[in-house]
Design a protein around this motif. Sequence first.
Motif, mmCIF file in Angstrom:
data_model
loop_
_atom_site.group_PDB
_atom_site.id
_atom_site.type_symbol
_atom_site.label_atom_id
_atom_site.label_comp_id
_atom_site.label_asym_id
_atom_site.label_seq_id
_atom_site.Cartn_x
_atom_site.Cartn_y
_atom_site.Cartn_z
ATOM 1 N N ARG A 1 0.813 -1.204 0.000
ATOM 2 C CA ARG A 1 0.000 0.000 0.000
ATOM 3 C C ARG A 1 0.861 1.275 0.000
ATOM 4 N NH1 ARG A 1 -2.989 2.150 5.437
ATOM 5 N NH2 ARG A 1 -4.230 3.647 4.292
ATOM 6 N N TYR B 1 3.769 5.009 3.336
ATOM 7 C CA TYR B 1 3.780 4.115 4.505
ATOM 8 C C TYR B 1 5.020 3.235 4.607
ATOM 9 C CZ TYR B 1 -1.059 5.659 4.659
ATOM 10 O OH TYR B 1 -2.193 6.438 4.726
ATOM 11 N N ALA C 1 -6.154 4.072 11.769
ATOM 12 C CA ALA C 1 -6.087 4.276 10.309
ATOM 13 C C ALA C 1 -7.232 5.188 9.862
ATOM 14 C CB ALA C 1 -6.044 2.934 9.592
ATOM 15 N N ALA C 2 -7.960 4.841 8.811
ATOM 16 C CA ALA C 2 -8.998 5.749 8.297
ATOM 17 C C ALA C 2 -10.096 6.022 9.331
ATOM 18 C CB ALA C 2 -9.603 5.170 7.028
ATOM 19 N N HIS D 1 0.238 7.232 14.263
ATOM 20 C CA HIS D 1 0.101 7.197 12.800
ATOM 21 C C HIS D 1 1.482 7.092 12.184
ATOM 22 C CE1 HIS D 1 -4.100 8.156 13.100
ATOM 23 N NE2 HIS D 1 -3.770 9.086 13.983
ATOM 24 N N LEU D 2 1.612 6.240 11.195
ATOM 25 C CA LEU D 2 2.899 6.079 10.510
ATOM 26 C C LEU D 2 3.282 7.370 9.782
ATOM 27 C CD1 LEU D 2 2.059 2.601 9.022
ATOM 28 C CD2 LEU D 2 3.895 3.006 10.654
ATOM 29 N N VAL E 1 0.083 12.918 9.458
ATOM 30 C CA VAL E 1 -1.263 13.268 8.990
ATOM 31 C C VAL E 1 -1.481 14.782 8.949
ATOM 32 C CG1 VAL E 1 -2.587 11.145 9.403
ATOM 33 C CG2 VAL E 1 -2.105 12.655 11.311
ATOM 34 N N ARG F 1 -1.090 16.205 5.476
ATOM 35 C CA ARG F 1 -1.812 15.530 4.392
ATOM 36 C C ARG F 1 -3.174 16.206 4.117
ATOM 37 N NH1 ARG F 1 -1.470 9.240 5.118
ATOM 38 N NH2 ARG F 1 -2.243 9.382 2.953
ATOM 39 N N ARG G 1 -7.968 14.421 6.709
ATOM 40 C CA ARG G 1 -7.159 13.707 7.721
ATOM 41 C C ARG G 1 -6.825 14.602 8.914
ATOM 42 N NH1 ARG G 1 -5.750 8.895 4.857
ATOM 43 N NH2 ARG G 1 -5.572 9.381 2.647
HETATM 44 C C1 DQA Z 1 -2.667 6.335 9.010
HETATM 45 C C2 DQA Z 1 -3.145 7.701 8.453
HETATM 46 C C3 DQA Z 1 -4.606 7.631 8.070
HETATM 47 O O1 DQA Z 1 -5.040 8.896 7.568
HETATM 48 C C4 DQA Z 1 -4.829 6.593 6.997
HETATM 49 O O2 DQA Z 1 -6.203 6.485 6.682
HETATM 50 C C5 DQA Z 1 -4.256 5.270 7.338
HETATM 51 C C6 DQA Z 1 -2.969 5.206 8.043
HETATM 52 C C7 DQA Z 1 -1.156 6.324 9.297
HETATM 53 O O3 DQA Z 1 -0.712 5.407 9.971
HETATM 54 O O4 DQA Z 1 -0.430 7.207 8.822
HETATM 55 O O5 DQA Z 1 -4.769 4.227 6.947
HETATM 56 O O6 DQA Z 1 -3.334 6.110 10.231
#
Ligand code: DQA
Length: 144
Positions: free
Chosen positions: A17, A22, A75-76, A99-100, A103, A106, A110
């Motif tokens: 992905r 990521y 995540a989302a 969060h990796l 955000v 972005r 988000r």
């Molecule tokens: C996420 C950031 C979220 O916006 C995204 O939907 C993810 C991963 C991150 O780890 O950066 O799925 O949580």
Amino acid sequence: MKFLIINGPNLNMLGIREPSIYGAQDYPALIRFIEKSAEEAGIEVSCFQSNHEGAIVDEIQKALGVYDGIVINPAAYTHTSVAILDAVKAVSIPTVEVHLSDVSKREDFRQISYIRQACVKTYTGLGFEGYRQAILFLKEYLAK
Ligand code: DQA
């Protein structure tokens, strides 16, 4: 101390992905990293991943009386889920949001995190390292 690590939708697709966002490492590599970080910190961890909001709510509810802390990357669902926020509030287990990616740099959608208001700390943009920081922070937080 026992921590529950929760990863939300599409994090099982790590490595495939959007690697430019990521990273190239896959989900099993993340779990190995988390388990090693926890072992070094003397923390017991269980890792859970789901693509389903209700399954994540169920897991948070089941954590009551079992885990001392939660590290969660919703995540989302970060940006949409009042149900996951309410579950964390319901169990009152100290929780850290991870969060990796960063955000904050972005898309507009988000910029909202529902869960953040129920979390004692947030780590973003550190990749896998964010989970290690979250474990170490929770350990210190709970020791106080
Ligand atoms: C996420 C950031 C979220 O916006 C995204 O939907 C993810 C991963 C991150 O780890 O950066 O799925 O949580």
